[in-house]
Design a protein around this motif. Structure first.
Motif, PDB file in Angstrom:
ATOM      1  N   MET A   1      76.784 -44.315  52.419  1.00 59.31           N
ATOM      2  CA  MET A   1      75.500 -43.696  52.099  1.00 59.31           C
ATOM      3  C   MET A   1      74.414 -44.758  52.060  1.00 59.31           C
ATOM      4  O   MET A   1      74.670 -45.927  51.800  1.00 59.31           O
ATOM      5  CB  MET A   1      75.561 -42.987  50.743  1.00 59.31           C
ATOM      6  N   SER A   2      73.186 -44.332  52.276  1.00 60.09           N
ATOM      7  CA  SER A   2      72.049 -45.248  52.256  1.00 60.09           C
ATOM      8  C   SER A   2      71.707 -45.625  50.818  1.00 60.09           C
ATOM      9  O   SER A   2      72.084 -44.953  49.849  1.00 60.09           O
ATOM     10  CB  SER A   2      70.840 -44.589  52.920  1.00 60.09           C
ATOM     11  N   LEU A   3      70.954 -46.738  50.692  1.00 66.59           N
ATOM     12  CA  LEU A   3      70.527 -47.204  49.373  1.00 66.59           C
ATOM     13  C   LEU A   3      69.662 -46.153  48.688  1.00 66.59           C
ATOM     14  O   LEU A   3      69.727 -45.982  47.452  1.00 66.59           O
ATOM     15  CB  LEU A   3      69.760 -48.520  49.525  1.00 66.59           C
ATOM     16  N   PHE A   4      68.860 -45.437  49.456  1.00 68.57           N
ATOM     17  CA  PHE A   4      67.988 -44.401  48.897  1.00 68.57           C
ATOM     18  C   PHE A   4      68.803 -43.336  48.167  1.00 68.57           C
ATOM     19  O   PHE A   4      68.448 -42.921  47.053  1.00 68.57           O
ATOM     20  CB  PHE A   4      67.178 -43.768  50.029  1.00 68.57           C
ATOM     21  N   ILE A   5      69.917 -42.907  48.750  1.00 75.94           N
ATOM     22  CA  ILE A   5      70.748 -41.878  48.114  1.00 75.94           C
ATOM     23  C   ILE A   5      71.425 -42.434  46.870  1.00 75.94           C
ATOM     24  O   ILE A   5      71.543 -41.738  45.852  1.00 75.94           O
ATOM     25  CB  ILE A   5      71.778 -41.339  49.116  1.00 75.94           C
ATOM     26  N   HIS A   6      71.856 -43.699  46.945  1.00 77.02           N
ATOM     27  CA  HIS A   6      72.462 -44.310  45.761  1.00 77.02           C
ATOM     28  C   HIS A   6      71.465 -44.369  44.598  1.00 77.02           C
ATOM     29  O   HIS A   6      71.816 -44.121  43.438  1.00 77.02           O
ATOM     30  CB  HIS A   6      72.959 -45.715  46.092  1.00 77.02           C
ATOM     31  N   ILE A   7      70.212 -44.712  44.914  1.00 79.69           N
ATOM     32  CA  ILE A   7      69.189 -44.775  43.865  1.00 79.69           C
ATOM     33  C   ILE A   7      68.951 -43.388  43.268  1.00 79.69           C
ATOM     34  O   ILE A   7      68.844 -43.234  42.043  1.00 79.69           O
ATOM     35  CB  ILE A   7      67.882 -45.360  44.433  1.00 79.69           C
ATOM     36  N   LEU A   8      68.872 -42.377  44.134  1.00 75.28           N
ATOM     37  CA  LEU A   8      68.683 -41.014  43.636  1.00 75.28           C
ATOM     38  C   LEU A   8      69.845 -40.587  42.752  1.00 75.28           C
ATOM     39  O   LEU A   8      69.646 -39.971  41.691  1.00 75.28           O
ATOM     40  CB  LEU A   8      68.533 -40.046  44.809  1.00 75.28           C
ATOM     41  N   ALA A   9      71.077 -40.900  43.174  1.00 69.97           N
ATOM     42  CA  ALA A   9      72.246 -40.534  42.373  1.00 69.97           C
ATOM     43  C   ALA A   9      72.221 -41.235  41.026  1.00 69.97           C
ATOM     44  O   ALA A   9      72.575 -40.658  39.988  1.00 69.97           O
ATOM     45  CB  ALA A   9      73.524 -40.880  43.135  1.00 69.97           C
ATOM     46  N   CYS A  10      71.773 -42.510  41.020  1.00 70.58           N
ATOM     47  CA  CYS A  10      71.683 -43.259  39.760  1.00 70.58           C
ATOM     48  C   CYS A  10      70.633 -42.650  38.840  1.00 70.58           C
ATOM     49  O   CYS A  10      70.865 -42.485  37.640  1.00 70.58           O
ATOM     50  CB  CYS A  10      71.359 -44.719  40.068  1.00 70.58           C
ATOM     51  N   LEU A  11      69.462 -42.304  39.394  1.00 68.88           N
ATOM     52  CA  LEU A  11      68.397 -41.708  38.582  1.00 68.88           C
ATOM     53  C   LEU A  11      68.812 -40.340  38.051  1.00 68.88           C
ATOM     54  O   LEU A  11      68.467 -39.969  36.917  1.00 68.88           O
ATOM     55  CB  LEU A  11      67.116 -41.584  39.408  1.00 68.88           C
ATOM     56  N   PHE A  12      69.561 -39.589  38.862  1.00 73.11           N
ATOM     57  CA  PHE A  12      70.046 -38.291  38.402  1.00 73.11           C
ATOM     58  C   PHE A  12      71.059 -38.463  37.273  1.00 73.11           C
ATOM     59  O   PHE A  12      70.990 -37.784  36.247  1.00 73.11           O
ATOM     60  CB  PHE A  12      70.685 -37.541  39.568  1.00 73.11           C
ATOM     61  N   GLY A  13      71.998 -39.392  37.443  1.00 72.98           N
ATOM     62  CA  GLY A  13      72.977 -39.626  36.388  1.00 72.98           C
ATOM     63  C   GLY A  13      72.364 -40.174  35.117  1.00 72.98           C
ATOM     64  O   GLY A  13      72.920 -40.010  34.029  1.00 72.98           O
ATOM     65  N   MET A  14      71.200 -40.808  35.231  1.00 72.25           N
ATOM     66  CA  MET A  14      70.525 -41.379  34.066  1.00 72.25           C
ATOM     67  C   MET A  14      70.187 -40.323  33.024  1.00 72.25           C
ATOM     68  O   MET A  14      70.119 -40.608  31.829  1.00 72.25           O
ATOM     69  CB  MET A  14      69.253 -42.087  34.541  1.00 72.25           C
ATOM     70  N   GLY A  15      69.979 -39.087  33.472  1.00 68.32           N
ATOM     71  CA  GLY A  15      69.541 -38.052  32.544  1.00 68.32           C
ATOM     72  C   GLY A  15      70.656 -37.286  31.880  1.00 68.32           C
ATOM     73  O   GLY A  15      70.388 -36.394  31.073  1.00 68.32           O
ATOM     74  N   SER A  16      71.930 -37.623  32.189  1.00 65.79           N
ATOM     75  CA  SER A  16      73.025 -36.787  31.705  1.00 65.79           C
ATOM     76  C   SER A  16      73.117 -36.760  30.184  1.00 65.79           C
ATOM     77  O   SER A  16      73.299 -35.712  29.582  1.00 65.79           O
ATOM     78  CB  SER A  16      74.354 -37.271  32.308  1.00 65.79           C
ATOM     79  N   TRP A  17      73.005 -37.936  29.545  1.00 69.37           N
ATOM     80  CA  TRP A  17      73.097 -37.996  28.076  1.00 69.37           C
ATOM     81  C   TRP A  17      71.904 -38.718  27.470  1.00 69.37           C
ATOM     82  O   TRP A  17      71.968 -39.170  26.337  1.00 69.37           O
ATOM     83  CB  TRP A  17      74.390 -38.714  27.676  1.00 69.37           C
ATOM     84  N   VAL A  18      70.808 -38.850  28.219  1.00 71.62           N
ATOM     85  CA  VAL A  18      69.725 -39.697  27.749  1.00 71.62           C
ATOM     86  C   VAL A  18      69.109 -39.175  26.451  1.00 71.62           C
ATOM     87  O   VAL A  18      68.765 -39.953  25.561  1.00 71.62           O
ATOM     88  CB  VAL A  18      68.654 -39.863  28.848  1.00 71.62           C
ATOM     89  N   SER A  19      68.972 -37.868  26.301  1.00 71.29           N
ATOM     90  CA  SER A  19      68.352 -37.325  25.088  1.00 71.29           C
ATOM     91  C   SER A  19      69.220 -37.583  23.863  1.00 71.29           C
ATOM     92  O   SER A  19      68.717 -37.961  22.798  1.00 71.29           O
ATOM     93  CB  SER A  19      68.110 -35.823  25.255  1.00 71.29           C
ATOM     94  N   ILE A  20      70.531 -37.381  24.019  1.00 71.35           N
ATOM     95  CA  ILE A  20      71.435 -37.592  22.892  1.00 71.35           C
ATOM     96  C   ILE A  20      71.542 -39.073  22.547  1.00 71.35           C
ATOM     97  O   ILE A  20      71.390 -39.481  21.392  1.00 71.35           O
ATOM     98  CB  ILE A  20      72.835 -37.014  23.208  1.00 71.35           C
ATOM     99  N   ASN A  21      71.802 -39.920  23.567  1.00 69.65           N
ATOM    100  CA  ASN A  21      71.912 -41.356  23.310  1.00 69.65           C
ATOM    101  C   ASN A  21      70.597 -41.926  22.800  1.00 69.65           C
ATOM    102  O   ASN A  21      70.580 -42.804  21.926  1.00 69.65           O
ATOM    103  CB  ASN A  21      72.334 -42.089  24.586  1.00 69.65           C
ATOM    104  N   GLY A  22      69.494 -41.435  23.346  1.00 66.78           N
ATOM    105  CA  GLY A  22      68.198 -41.895  22.870  1.00 66.78           C
ATOM    106  C   GLY A  22      67.970 -41.546  21.413  1.00 66.78           C
ATOM    107  O   GLY A  22      67.401 -42.340  20.653  1.00 66.78           O
ATOM    108  N   LEU A  23      68.432 -40.380  21.023  1.00 69.33           N
ATOM    109  CA  LEU A  23      68.289 -39.981  19.624  1.00 69.33           C
ATOM    110  C   LEU A  23      69.112 -40.874  18.706  1.00 69.33           C
ATOM    111  O   LEU A  23      68.657 -41.280  17.634  1.00 69.33           O
ATOM    112  CB  LEU A  23      68.716 -38.524  19.461  1.00 69.33           C
TER     113      LEU A  23
END
Length: 412
Positions: A1-23
């Motif tokens: 896969m291209s770097l662009f797709i990897h970055i998108l996948a990383c940004l998408f995964g970033m939101g999975s638990w961000v609200s809970i962990n941030g709290l």
């Protein structure tokens, strides 16, 4: 896969638990300012587990109505809910309302519906810092049967951090917005569509006609693998039934400890050593999670014996942390720098060790097919739920753990 797709996948995964962990990393600043006080981590653990009805529903749909559930729509709803919740918390996290005659903060009710990204919130929390506690003398007038007397006591006053909790929640909301944008691009961007495979592999099985397109070498490899007698009917049959149950038990145990049991008593284990200890423990533990994932990329050992040993090691560290929480407000070495060092280090290695175990088991089950991952998610939620059911009565009903006062608690 291209770097662009990897970055998108990383940004998408970033939101999975961000609200809970941030709290969780923000709790050192929130706990002193809301009615729940030191009980807040215990309440949050139980309320978050109430959202298990969502994974339970998805698991049942996969089992009895495969293919009927549109997972893309579900993800849109979850991300949007997290974004709106974080945005509203920036305005209402201090607000209270009466529940059964007791004031409760608005904050706990917003996270009931949202169930690994702790790195960015942890870094921002480190920049935010923690408010310094000052003990000021206060005078109280006591009127007892007509006679007036004066009482002197110390009261804790918290100086503000570098920026407020409201600003931090705006940051979490922005992270969820980035996550939503990344997920939209992953679904609709032409560059992603060009690299999306034509065939999908539900439950680890090739779709009809796909095997015919494979080259002879791949076909021979599949024939050789098919000659191997499966050890069980689970997934690809690589692991026996006992080994599968062993992994699921470890998975439930580890998630119960890391998601609920230890976070429920984090305030009791850390606050006696000071606000800085609590702040460092919460933030560095959040950093340890992605660090464990990074280590697993380069050392993906699949030894079930090693996983068991690491689980015992991490559980031993967890036992020390719980022991310090039980001794609150006067745990071991409470007035010593070594005590602060030990409790912060314990939280770091506890999360680091058991997060590595979770990642490796997840990798193993991933290779067993889609159905194995569904069961993995169900076991994770089951372990977390059992931890919540166990800890909430101990913390909030029977008051096994005692809170202290930074100015008036005197320890020998």
């Amino acid at each position: 896969m291209s770097l662009f797709i990897h970055i998108l996948a990383c940004l998408f995964g970033m939101g999975s638990w961000v609200s809970i962990n941030g709290l969780w990393v923000e709790l050192p600043l929130i706990v002193p300012q809301i009615p729940e006080g030191w009980y807040l981590p215990s309440y949050l653990s139980v309320l978050i587990q109430m959202a298990n009805v969502g994974p339970l529903f998805i698991t049942l749909m996969h089992r009895f109505r495969p293919g009927a559930l549109n997972e893309t729509v579900v993800i849109y709803v979850i991300i949007s809910l997290g974004m709106v919740a974080s945005f509203l918390l920036a305005f209402f996290w201090k607000e209270t309302l009466l529940v059964v005659g007791v004031p409760r903060s608005y904050l706990t009710t917003y996270f009931v519906g949202e169930g690994v990204s702790g790195l960015l919130p942890a870094l921002v929390a480190l920049i935010q810092g923690v408010g310094v506690v000052h003990c000021n003398n206060c005078t109280r007038m006591i009127n007892d049967t007509g006679s007036v007397s004066l009482s002197y006591e110390l009261q804790a006053h918290y100086q503000p951090a570098n920026f407020s909790a409201g600003v931090f929640f705006f940051f979490l909301s922005a992270m969820m917005l980035v996550c939503l944008g990344a997920f939209i691009l992953l679904n609709y961007h032409p560059a992603v569509a060009r690299e999306r495979p034509n065939a999908r592999y539900p439950n680890g099985v090739l779709e009809k006609g796909e095997a015919a397109q494979m080259n002879p070498t791949e076909q021979k490899t599949m024939i050789k693998q098919s000659d191997i007698k499966p050890k069980s009917c689970f997934g690809t049959g690589t692991y026996s039934r006992i080994q599968v149950l062993y992994m699921f038990f470890i998975l439930a145990w580890v998630n119960g400890l890391t998601n609920v049991v230890l976070p429920s008593v984090q305030s009791y284990s850390c606050l006696p050593y000071g606000n800085s200890a609590y702040h460092l423990s919460a933030t560095m533990a959040a950093v340890s999670n992605p660090l464990a994932c990074f280590i697993a990329m380069f050392f993906p050992t699949r030894s079930l014996l090693l996983l068991g040993a690491l689980t015992l090691f991490g559980s031993g560290i967890g036992a020390y942390i719980i022991g310090m929480a039980v001794l609150s407000p006067c745990p071991l070495l409470v007035n010593e720098t070594s005590g602060t060092f030990l409790i912060v280090g314990s939280w770091i290695f506890f999360i680091l060790t058991l997060s590595y175990v979770k990642v490796i088991i997840g990798v193993i089950l991933r290779d067993e097919g889609h159905s194995a991952l569904v069961w993995c998610g169900a076991v994770v939620q089951l372990g977390s739920f059992m931890g919540a059911v166990t800890m909430f009565p101990l913390v909030s009903v029977y008051s096994l753990f005692l809170s202290g006062d930074p100015c008036n608690t005197k320890c020998p």
